[in-house]
Design an enzyme around this catalytic site. Structure first.
Site, PDB file in Angstrom:
ATOM      1  N   SER A  85      38.797  46.074  38.604  1.00 49.69           N
ATOM      2  CA  SER A  85      38.246  45.312  39.732  1.00 49.69           C
ATOM      3  C   SER A  85      37.771  46.192  40.882  1.00 49.69           C
ATOM      4  O   SER A  85      37.346  45.670  41.912  1.00 49.69           O
ATOM      5  CB  SER A  85      39.297  44.331  40.249  1.00 49.69           C
ATOM      6  OG  SER A  85      40.439  45.029  40.659  1.00 49.69           O
ATOM      7  N   THR A 187      40.487  43.562  44.583  1.00 47.50           N
ATOM      8  CA  THR A 187      40.070  44.476  45.652  1.00 47.50           C
ATOM      9  C   THR A 187      41.242  45.291  46.189  1.00 47.50           C
ATOM     10  O   THR A 187      42.336  44.751  46.361  1.00 47.50           O
ATOM     11  CB  THR A 187      39.557  43.601  46.813  1.00 47.50           C
ATOM     12  OG1 THR A 187      38.469  42.849  46.325  1.00 47.50           O
ATOM     13  CG2 THR A 187      39.155  44.408  48.013  1.00 47.50           C
ATOM     14  N   THR A 205      35.727  47.257  46.245  1.00 43.51           N
ATOM     15  CA  THR A 205      35.851  46.338  45.104  1.00 43.51           C
ATOM     16  C   THR A 205      34.615  46.377  44.226  1.00 43.51           C
ATOM     17  O   THR A 205      33.534  46.783  44.686  1.00 43.51           O
ATOM     18  CB  THR A 205      36.033  44.888  45.620  1.00 43.51           C
ATOM     19  OG1 THR A 205      36.420  44.039  44.555  1.00 43.51           O
ATOM     20  CG2 THR A 205      34.765  44.336  46.247  1.00 43.51           C
ATOM     21  N   ARG A 215      24.988  39.364  43.856  1.00 43.12           N
ATOM     22  CA  ARG A 215      26.026  38.761  44.711  1.00 43.12           C
ATOM     23  C   ARG A 215      26.809  39.839  45.468  1.00 43.12           C
ATOM     24  O   ARG A 215      27.214  40.856  44.906  1.00 43.12           O
ATOM     25  CB  ARG A 215      26.978  37.940  43.845  1.00 43.12           C
ATOM     26  CG  ARG A 215      28.091  37.217  44.619  1.00 43.12           C
ATOM     27  CD  ARG A 215      29.379  37.989  44.586  1.00 43.12           C
ATOM     28  NE  ARG A 215      30.485  37.220  45.173  1.00 43.12           N
ATOM     29  CZ  ARG A 215      31.673  37.747  45.465  1.00 43.12           C
ATOM     30  NH1 ARG A 215      31.915  39.019  45.228  1.00 43.12           N
ATOM     31  NH2 ARG A 215      32.615  37.015  45.997  1.00 43.12           N
ATOM     32  N   VAL A 216      27.011  39.609  46.741  1.00 41.71           N
ATOM     33  CA  VAL A 216      27.840  40.496  47.561  1.00 41.71           C
ATOM     34  C   VAL A 216      28.971  39.642  48.132  1.00 41.71           C
ATOM     35  O   VAL A 216      28.734  38.530  48.606  1.00 41.71           O
ATOM     36  CB  VAL A 216      26.995  41.120  48.699  1.00 41.71           C
ATOM     37  CG1 VAL A 216      27.875  41.831  49.707  1.00 41.71           C
ATOM     38  CG2 VAL A 216      25.962  42.086  48.115  1.00 41.71           C
ATOM     39  N   GLY A 217      30.176  40.165  48.061  1.00 46.25           N
ATOM     40  CA  GLY A 217      31.324  39.398  48.554  1.00 46.25           C
ATOM     41  C   GLY A 217      31.685  39.765  49.981  1.00 46.25           C
ATOM     42  O   GLY A 217      30.873  40.309  50.740  1.00 46.25           O
ATOM     43  N   THR A 238      41.667  39.814  50.396  1.00 46.83           N
ATOM     44  CA  THR A 238      41.379  39.870  48.969  1.00 46.83           C
ATOM     45  C   THR A 238      41.303  38.439  48.472  1.00 46.83           C
ATOM     46  O   THR A 238      41.834  37.530  49.097  1.00 46.83           O
ATOM     47  CB  THR A 238      42.442  40.687  48.210  1.00 46.83           C
ATOM     48  OG1 THR A 238      42.096  40.725  46.814  1.00 46.83           O
ATOM     49  CG2 THR A 238      43.836  40.124  48.354  1.00 46.83           C
ATOM     50  N   GLY A 239      40.624  38.254  47.356  1.00 48.18           N
ATOM     51  CA  GLY A 239      40.464  36.896  46.834  1.00 48.18           C
ATOM     52  C   GLY A 239      39.010  36.478  46.902  1.00 48.18           C
ATOM     53  O   GLY A 239      38.125  37.321  47.016  1.00 48.18           O
ATOM     54  N   GLY A 241      35.723  35.958  47.980  1.00 52.00           N
ATOM     55  CA  GLY A 241      35.032  36.451  49.167  1.00 52.00           C
ATOM     56  C   GLY A 241      34.263  35.379  49.913  1.00 52.00           C
ATOM     57  O   GLY A 241      34.172  35.407  51.149  1.00 52.00           O
TER      58      GLY A 241
HETATM   59  N1  ASP Z   1      37.142  39.679  47.687  1.00 52.96           N
HETATM   60  C1  ASP Z   1      36.468  40.207  46.546  1.00 52.96           C
HETATM   61  C2  ASP Z   1      35.122  39.572  46.406  1.00 52.96           C
HETATM   62  O1  ASP Z   1      34.992  38.389  46.642  1.00 52.96           O
HETATM   63  C3  ASP Z   1      37.180  40.030  45.247  1.00 52.96           C
HETATM   64  C4  ASP Z   1      38.657  40.078  45.238  1.00 52.96           C
HETATM   65  O2  ASP Z   1      39.318  40.478  46.178  1.00 52.96           O
HETATM   66  O3  ASP Z   1      39.202  39.675  44.215  1.00 52.96           O
HETATM   67  O4  ASP Z   1      34.218  40.254  45.996  1.00 52.96           O
END
Ligand code: ASP
Length: 327
Positions: A85, A187, A205, A215-217, A238-239, A241
């Protein structure tokens, strides 16, 4: 609305804000009355934070800067081909391209970021170069790549055999449903306070697996995936985005700390804000991590499963985050 009615409305809101912030302040004073500032300290998201913190500590423990520590720390995760990741070995987008997002921020609110960067193993160091060698904050895509090459970063294929195999398996159904990992390995966001009392943060990440190309998070977005204000504290996310960006998550956490919330209270309020903005959070995971000027830290996530790594002069451990919902 008449001016007077507007005034009454806004004064009432102002009063409420004052009450809320003084409630946080009272609590903060009680909690912090006798605290000794804990520094240096480094915290980072997920269990890949343990080896990353170790490297960061080699710098912090010798009196090095938080900026060097977070950069060198997250490079470990970026260069780990077994981590699916972040950086090398990251899962590709749905067209098979590994595209990376990263940002870094120091104690002077200087920051650098790269988004949608391909074929460069350590985007965090490119982000630092953007911060230090250009008048800009963010470079994206081909421009970010060209900049990295000019700065001497080597071109590298980041799609490992393992990640390619998983992607080919995914292609058989090609079900476009980005699923955010509720378990480990996403991330890496890292926050550090050095012996001079300066904060810095880094976030890097490969983003959502099998995302739409382009796509950009949240991770390269200053204020969403990461925010540092040396007067107050630092936060990272994290999670999913998209959910973090919708509330300017890390900035919100820092502003809540500025109003007197502890790091955990601030992360919790940001999580609750996300929950309030969604009809359902059943398949949605976001975790926030925060560190304040005093070396106090905390985290909070929507679902259980999020954890973070801590390293101080006498502690090195993984801590389970508090959360709203059990899955
Ligand atoms: N936050 C990151 C994104 O959305 C991914 C992640 O943290 O799992 O790109």
């Amino acid at each position: 609305m008449s001016n007077r009615r507007k005034f009454i409305k806004y004064s009432a809101i102002g009063g409420l804000v004052t009450i809320i912030s003084s409630a946080f302040k009272t609590k903060k004073l009680e909690t912090y009355r006798d605290i000794k500032i804990e520094k240096p300290i480094v915290i980072s998201t997920w269990n890949h934070g343990l080896p990353a913190n170790k490297t960061a500590w080699e710098i912090l423990g010798k009196g090095g800067t938080s900026l060097d520590a977070v950069e060198q720390g997250v490079r470990i995760t970026e260069s780990d081909p077994t981590n699916g990741s972040v950086g090398l070995g990251g899962r590709p987008d749905r067209d098979g391209f590994v595209t990376l997002d990263a940002c870094i921020m120091n104690h002077k609110n200087q920051c650098g970021s790269v988004a949608f960067l391909q074929n460069i193993e350590n985007p965090i160091s490119v982000a630092r170069k953007v911060m230090e060698d250009t008048p800009h904050v963010m470079l994206a895509g081909e421009g970010a790549y060209q900049f990295a090459i000019e700065k001497g970063f080597p071109k590298k294929n980041l799609l490992t055999d393992g990640a390619k195999k998983d992607w080919e398996e995914w292609l058989k159904k090609s079900k476009y449903q980005p699923v955010i990992n509720i378990e480990n390995h996403d991330t890496i966001g890292m926050l550090a306070l050095d012996s001079l009392g300066n904060l810095a943060g880094a976030c890097t990440t490969s983003g959502l697996a099998y995302k739409i190309h382009g796509r950009v998070g949240d991770s390269p977005i200053i204020g969403a995936g990461l925010f540092v204000d040396n007067e107050v504290g630092a936060a990272c996310a994290t999670g999913l985005g998209e959910a973090v960006m919708r509330i300017a998550g890390s900035s919100a956490v820092v502003e809540l700390m500025r109003s007197g919330a502890t790091p955990e209270e601030a992360c919790k309020e940001a999580v609750d804000r996300i929950i309030r903005k969604h009809d359902s959070v059943e398949n949605l995971q976001v975790g926030f991590l925060a560190l304040d000027k005093n070396g106090q830290y905390g985290s909070y996530s929507i679902h259980n499963g999020f954890n973070f790594a801590l390293h101080t002069s006498n502690k090195e451990k993984l801590i389970d985050s508090k959360y709203r919902h059990k899955q």
